[in-house]
Design a protein around this motif. Structure first.
Motif, PDB file in Angstrom:
ATOM      1  N   SER A 190       0.839  -1.196   0.000  1.00  0.00           N
ATOM      2  CA  SER A 190       0.000   0.000   0.000  1.00  0.00           C
ATOM      3  C   SER A 190       0.871   1.242   0.000  1.00  0.00           C
ATOM      4  CB  SER A 190      -0.921   0.005   1.219  1.00  0.00           C
ATOM      5  OG  SER A 190      -1.719   1.169   1.232  1.00  0.00           O
ATOM      6  N   PHE A 192       1.495   5.063   0.668  1.00  0.00           N
ATOM      7  CA  PHE A 192       1.003   6.185   1.471  1.00  0.00           C
ATOM      8  C   PHE A 192      -0.307   5.834   2.188  1.00  0.00           C
ATOM      9  CE2 PHE A 192       2.980   7.870  -2.460  1.00  0.00           C
ATOM     10  CZ  PHE A 192       4.171   8.322  -1.899  1.00  0.00           C
ATOM     11  N   GLY A 193      -0.485   4.548   2.524  1.00  0.00           N
ATOM     12  CA  GLY A 193      -1.704   4.133   3.195  1.00  0.00           C
ATOM     13  C   GLY A 193      -2.922   4.101   2.300  1.00  0.00           C
ATOM     14  N   VAL A 194      -2.720   4.211   0.990  1.00  0.00           N
ATOM     15  CA  VAL A 194      -3.833   4.232   0.042  1.00  0.00           C
ATOM     16  C   VAL A 194      -4.350   2.821  -0.196  1.00  0.00           C
ATOM     17  CG1 VAL A 194      -4.557   4.790  -2.305  1.00  0.00           C
ATOM     18  CG2 VAL A 194      -3.012   6.333  -1.083  1.00  0.00           C
ATOM     19  N   LYS A 195      -5.644   2.617   0.011  1.00  0.00           N
ATOM     20  CA  LYS A 195      -6.271   1.325  -0.267  1.00  0.00           C
ATOM     21  C   LYS A 195      -6.739   1.244  -1.713  1.00  0.00           C
ATOM     22  CE  LYS A 195      -9.312  -0.015   2.726  1.00  0.00           C
ATOM     23  NZ  LYS A 195     -10.477   0.054   3.652  1.00  0.00           N
ATOM     24  N   ILE A 214      -9.763   9.279  -3.058  1.00  0.00           N
ATOM     25  CA  ILE A 214      -8.677   8.516  -2.454  1.00  0.00           C
ATOM     26  C   ILE A 214      -9.166   7.887  -1.152  1.00  0.00           C
ATOM     27  CG2 ILE A 214      -6.288   8.601  -1.660  1.00  0.00           C
ATOM     28  CD1 ILE A 214      -6.066  11.306  -3.185  1.00  0.00           C
ATOM     29  N   ASP A 215      -9.058   6.584  -1.063  1.00  0.00           N
ATOM     30  CA  ASP A 215      -9.467   5.845   0.138  1.00  0.00           C
ATOM     31  C   ASP A 215      -8.204   5.389   0.862  1.00  0.00           C
ATOM     32  OD1 ASP A 215     -10.624   4.342   2.095  1.00  0.00           O
ATOM     33  OD2 ASP A 215     -11.441   2.800   0.767  1.00  0.00           O
ATOM     34  N   ARG A 216      -7.946   6.006   2.027  1.00  0.00           N
ATOM     35  CA  ARG A 216      -6.761   5.664   2.810  1.00  0.00           C
ATOM     36  C   ARG A 216      -7.155   4.772   3.990  1.00  0.00           C
ATOM     37  NH1 ARG A 216      -2.631   8.936   0.937  1.00  0.00           N
ATOM     38  NH2 ARG A 216      -3.314  10.886  -0.049  1.00  0.00           N
ATOM     39  N   ALA A 217      -6.214   3.966   4.421  1.00  0.00           N
ATOM     40  CA  ALA A 217      -6.485   2.965   5.455  1.00  0.00           C
ATOM     41  C   ALA A 217      -6.926   3.590   6.773  1.00  0.00           C
ATOM     42  CB  ALA A 217      -5.250   2.099   5.669  1.00  0.00           C
ATOM     43  N   SER A 219      -7.630   7.212   7.313  1.00  0.00           N
ATOM     44  CA  SER A 219      -8.283   8.526   7.298  1.00  0.00           C
ATOM     45  C   SER A 219      -9.540   8.582   6.441  1.00  0.00           C
ATOM     46  CB  SER A 219      -7.297   9.598   6.821  1.00  0.00           C
ATOM     47  OG  SER A 219      -6.804   9.290   5.523  1.00  0.00           O
ATOM     48  N   ASP A 221     -12.133   8.461   3.102  1.00  0.00           N
ATOM     49  CA  ASP A 221     -12.121   8.971   1.728  1.00  0.00           C
ATOM     50  C   ASP A 221     -11.851  10.471   1.700  1.00  0.00           C
ATOM     51  OD1 ASP A 221     -12.776   6.428   1.035  1.00  0.00           O
ATOM     52  OD2 ASP A 221     -14.856   6.861   0.496  1.00  0.00           O
ATOM     53  N   LEU A 245      -1.539  12.021  -4.240  1.00  0.00           N
ATOM     54  CA  LEU A 245      -1.607  10.740  -3.541  1.00  0.00           C
ATOM     55  C   LEU A 245      -0.601  10.629  -2.393  1.00  0.00           C
ATOM     56  CD1 LEU A 245      -1.897   8.385  -6.660  1.00  0.00           C
ATOM     57  CD2 LEU A 245      -3.741   9.309  -5.266  1.00  0.00           C
TER      58      LEU A 245
END
Length: 246
Positions: A190, A192-195, A214-217, A219, A221, A245
């Motif tokens: 992953s 930058f923590g981006v799912k 952007i969907d982060r683990a 934080s 959307d 990103l």
């Protein structure tokens, strides 16, 4: 009289076939076709000939997901006329795809995007003869720039679908009532923590506007706007993507 009755329920009636001259198309492109009408067993009076550009869009109805056919454009070619029995008619046609036509000829494990042209003869007191032609819609070059930049950044396309609704970003808004989402996921670890990253592109004359979700683990959307001109390179757009990103 018996043949006329049969024609009224679609037996021995006229048939219509739209023959596209291009194998693939892109949003905003002009295209040509020949519409072939084959007369049936008896003369038939028609009140019109229409071509309708269609897609299928996902929507939420009573807390569940449904799919609806949506009209993207509509062309009327003929009014009252008689289709003589056994006679073949060929009508030339030229149209332009709307800029917001979803792309269908694209990779991804789950491509749920569909676009087609429905051709119909409007026949009084009869089942309308119709023809359905699935279209292969490729991304424009400036749309491919973003897809290539995402791949260079380490993401792969996982899914593509069409949803009902409108998009609004910095200085732009969609018009068609539908939008397409391209879902990308990291190709490895992953980033930058981006799912996942969902891109919705709105091409126009000279460039493309995009909503980036952007969907982060940790934080949730977030949404960003991204616009570029058609002559923007993959490297240039890639740098802007990294800023969004990262």
């Amino acid at each position: 009289m018996f043949k006329k009755l049969l024609a009224s329920v679609g037996i021995g009636a006229a048939k219509v076939d739209t023959q596209l001259h291009q194998q693939t198309l892109t949003p905003g492109q002009s295209f040509t076709a020949t519409i072939v009408i084959q007369g049936g067993d008896v003369d038939q009076q028609i009140s019109g000939l229409t071509l309708t550009l269609m897609t299928e869009a996902k929507t939420e109805v009573d807390d569940h997901t449904a799919y609806q056919h949506v009209v993207l454009d509509h062309w009327s070619l003929a009014e009252n006329t008689t289709i003589e029995a056994g006679k073949t008619y060929e009508l030339p046609f030229e149209g332009v795809l709307p800029y917001e036509t979803p792309i269908t000829a694209i990779g991804g494990h789950r491509n749920q995007s569909r676009v087609w042209i429905q051709t119909g003869l409007e026949v009084d007191l009869a089942i309308d003869p119709s023809d359905k032609d699935i279209l292969a819609i490729e991304p424009r070059d400036d749309m491919m720039t973003l897809i290539a930049a995402m791949e260079d950044a380490g993401y792969r396309l996982k899914k593509a679908d069409v949803e009902k609704g409108y998009l609004q970003g910095d200085g732009f808004r969609s018009q068609s009532g539908i939008y397409q989402e391209l879902e990308f996921v990291p190709g490895g670890m992953s980033l930058f923590g981006v799912k996942e990253v969902e891109l919705s592109m709105i091409p126009h004359d000279g460039g493309v506007d995009t909503i980036v979700e952007i969907d982060r683990a940790f934080s949730g959307d977030s949404y960003r706007s991204l616009s570029w001109q058609s002559d923007t390179s993959v490297a240039q757009l890639g740098q802007r993507l990294k800023s969004l990103l990262g």
